[in-house]
Scaffold this motif. Structure first.
Motif, mmCIF file in Angstrom:
data_model
loop_
_atom_site.group_PDB
_atom_site.id
_atom_site.type_symbol
_atom_site.label_atom_id
_atom_site.label_comp_id
_atom_site.label_asym_id
_atom_site.label_seq_id
_atom_site.Cartn_x
_atom_site.Cartn_y
_atom_site.Cartn_z
ATOM 1 N N LEU A 189 0.849 -1.193 0.000
ATOM 2 C CA LEU A 189 0.000 0.000 0.000
ATOM 3 C C LEU A 189 0.878 1.232 0.000
ATOM 4 O O LEU A 189 1.687 1.443 0.914
ATOM 5 N N ARG A 191 0.637 5.342 -0.157
ATOM 6 C CA ARG A 191 -0.343 6.407 0.061
ATOM 7 C C ARG A 191 0.324 7.769 -0.043
ATOM 8 O O ARG A 191 1.497 7.931 0.280
ATOM 9 N N ALA A 298 -7.531 7.385 6.512
ATOM 10 C CA ALA A 298 -8.157 6.985 5.251
ATOM 11 C C ALA A 298 -9.605 7.442 5.190
ATOM 12 O O ALA A 298 -10.064 7.936 4.152
ATOM 13 N N HIS A 339 -14.705 9.612 -2.171
ATOM 14 C CA HIS A 339 -13.751 8.620 -2.648
ATOM 15 C C HIS A 339 -14.310 7.907 -3.879
ATOM 16 O O HIS A 339 -15.524 7.765 -4.030
ATOM 17 N N VAL A 341 -12.886 4.375 -6.346
ATOM 18 C CA VAL A 341 -11.883 3.318 -6.471
ATOM 19 C C VAL A 341 -11.835 2.842 -7.916
ATOM 20 O O VAL A 341 -12.878 2.525 -8.511
ATOM 21 N N ARG A 368 -4.331 10.010 -3.095
ATOM 22 C CA ARG A 368 -4.724 8.689 -3.565
ATOM 23 C C ARG A 368 -3.941 7.622 -2.828
ATOM 24 O O ARG A 368 -2.911 7.869 -2.206
ATOM 25 N N SER A 369 -4.444 6.420 -2.904
ATOM 26 C CA SER A 369 -3.800 5.237 -2.332
ATOM 27 C C SER A 369 -3.712 4.180 -3.422
ATOM 28 O O SER A 369 -4.715 3.864 -4.064
ATOM 29 N N SER A 371 -2.860 0.309 -4.095
ATOM 30 C CA SER A 371 -2.772 -0.956 -3.379
ATOM 31 C C SER A 371 -2.521 -2.089 -4.364
ATOM 32 O O SER A 371 -3.247 -2.227 -5.356
ATOM 33 N N SER A 439 -7.394 4.109 -5.010
ATOM 34 C CA SER A 439 -8.427 4.867 -4.325
ATOM 35 C C SER A 439 -8.090 6.353 -4.407
ATOM 36 O O SER A 439 -7.003 6.768 -3.994
ATOM 37 N N SER A 441 -9.234 10.302 -3.453
ATOM 38 C CA SER A 441 -10.013 11.044 -2.463
ATOM 39 C C SER A 441 -9.931 12.529 -2.758
ATOM 40 O O SER A 441 -8.915 13.027 -3.245
ATOM 41 N N PHE A 477 -13.126 0.145 -1.441
ATOM 42 C CA PHE A 477 -12.364 1.138 -0.680
ATOM 43 C C PHE A 477 -11.581 0.469 0.450
ATOM 44 O O PHE A 477 -10.433 0.834 0.724
ATOM 45 N N ALA A 481 -7.626 1.228 0.204
ATOM 46 C CA ALA A 481 -7.121 2.299 1.072
ATOM 47 C C ALA A 481 -6.707 1.822 2.449
ATOM 48 O O ALA A 481 -6.042 2.579 3.157
#
Length: 488
Positions: A189, A191, A298, A339, A341, A368-369, A371, A439, A441, A477, A481
């Motif tokens: 992950l 972020r 998150a 959010h 995804v 954003r994240s 993953s 993800s 945001s 999500f 995230a």
């Protein structure tokens, strides 16, 4: 894609190629749902003929047409029949009130549970006394997850020879996850977080000259303003133990979650040793309080900087969940952010160099994240899966040749990918299944639309194809995230 990475004696990077997303169906490229729908239509017309024909055939004709439309007409590149389960599940959640979540402030939560919405309410907290790590137990899925923070130098700033060496080392890290057969998932992950400015402030407090001059005053004001306005990147690795696969070892260690923690500690030590050999800098395993800060940030990005500045705040998993969640067909609204995804549905089909995700990972001004869910497969399972795929491809090719259907180039390419995976597995490398989720945001819906468009454009620059996950944003999500090794 195999965890194999090629090595070269020169200082040049070795391009890599991803396996294609399998689109082959059960028979002649048709999925089970398509075949079932067409069978209903074909069965109705056959019944009409044998029952007397005439008016019965006229009544059966609409059924045949409807079955053909459902099986072959696509919506967003998917047949209509494959949208039926998604629509049904969405209607069930809508009628059952599952799209809204409100935190019950006055109702106390059971000890050791997480204040999270949906199916994550079943998660349990366990503090490992030996390592101090916070472990997340999922009783339904029988998994035990632990999180590790990792620091690393900027990959794009390294010379090609060093990049190639680090890619080979990371391949060995992934290979370790396939050997024991007890790892359920490995999640990477990455972020972007709003920088609270604590680093600059601490540096200025230690090295700055506070002599009330114009330069000193101006520099201090710039640090105060620029620090909170910046952003930083944080990377975590989440390791999930499959308690069913490790049932014998867990019973030997005492059984239950405590025995699972003892078995997981062995995998944790192996992973840390592999990371250090790959020149990565793993920190101590995150405690329950540190995991709670990640979860809170998150769901409520507006307080992320405040939680970082005040380390004693938000250190409880019992209060780390959101206060309110509203799920829509194509988005999610939580405490202070909107959010969305995206799923990476297609990785690069051509040869690319390591670091091809730089346009997405280095995009600025977007929260954003990213993953990466890596599901390892045991060698025996991977071998059986590859043999099954080879048999299906060969039988489908023979069936197409028998009916005179032309061979598709994409089917040939998928078969070559299977042969390459078999060669990698024979050479002793591990096989993992990758799922990429992004993800995005933003503070408002308009800003979210602009951010999603920017991420989609950066994905095109990275030779990837992204698709917005509709009808399942809440579940997506949690997988994209949160560092909890969740699945979509």
């Amino acid at each position: 894609m195999s965890s194999r990475t090629q090595s070269r004696t020169d200082a040049e990077l070795t391009p890599v190629k991803f396996s294609r997303l399998t689109r082959r169906g059960v028979l002649l490229g048709l999925s089970v749902s398509q075949l079932s729908t067409l069978s209903i239509g074909f069965g109705s017309i056959v019944w009409a003929f044998y029952a007397g024909g005439g008016i019965l055939i006229a009544f059966a004709a609409p059924v045949v047409v409807l079955a053909a439309v459902l099986a072959w007409v696509p919506i967003a590149r998917r047949p209509i029949v494959e949208w039926i389960p998604v629509a049904f599940w969405w209607m069930w959640k809508t009628t059952g009130g599952q799209l809204l979540y409100r935190r019950r402030i006055v109702a106390p939560r059971p000890v050791g549970t997480l204040a999270l919405p949906g199916d994550m309410a079943r998660l349990r907290e366990y503090d490992d006394p030996a390592t101090g790590a916070g472990m997340i137990h999922d009783p339904a899925a029988a998994t035990l997850t632990v999180v590790l923070s990792v620091t690393h130098p900027a990959f794009v700033l390294l010379d090609p020879g060093e990049q190639e060496r680090r890619v080979a080392s990371w391949g060995r890290v992934l290979a370790t996850a396939c050997r024991s057969g007890r790892i359920s998932m490995l999640q990477v992950l990455e972020r972007t977080l709003p920088d609270s400015g604590t680093g600059l402030a601490e540096w200025w407090a230690a090295h700055g000259s506070r002599d009330d001059t114009w330069a000193s005053t101006t520099y201090a004001e710039l640090i105060d303003r620029a620090g909170p306005a910046g952003e930083r990147h944080a990377t975590t690795l989440s390791l999930s133990l499959d308690m069913r696969a490790a049932a014998r070892q867990i019973r030997t260690a005492g059984g239950g979650v405590r025995g699972g923690a003892a078995v997981l500690r062995q995998e944790m030590a192996t992973l840390v040793a592999a990371l250090r050999s790959a020149d990565l800098a793993p920190s101590a395993w995150l405690s329950s309080g540190q995991i709670a800060v990640i979860l809170r940030s998150a769901y409520d990005p507006a307080v992320a900087a405040s939680l970082e500045r005040h380390g004693e705040l938000g250190q409880s998993l019992a209060t780390a969940g959101p206060v309110a969640v509203n799920e829509s067909w194509s988005g999610l609204r939580t405490d202070s952010a909107h959010h969305a995804v995206l799923w990476i549905s297609e990785w690069p089909r051509s040869m690319v160099y390591p670091g091809f995700l730089a346009p997405m990972l280095l995009s600025t001004g977007i929260q954003r994240s990213f993953s990466m869910l890596c599901t390892p497969m045991r060698s025996d399972q991977a071998a059986r899966n590859i043999r099954k795929k080879k048999t299906e491809y060969i039988s489908d090719a023979a069936q197409r040749q028998r009916i005179g259907q032309i061979e598709d180039a994409s089917q040939t390419a998928e078969f070559n990918d299977v042969l390459q995976q078999e060669a990698d597995l024979t050479a002793g490398h591990g096989v993992l299944r990758y799922t990429g989720l992004i993800s995005v945001s933003a503070a408002s819906a308009d800003e979210l639309d602009a951010a999603v468009a920017a991420i989609e454009q950066s994905a095109i620059q990275a030779s990837c194809e992204t698709r917005l996950l509709v009808g399942q944003q809440a579940q997506a999500f949690t997988a994209a995230a949160l560092p909890l090794c969740r699945v979509v």
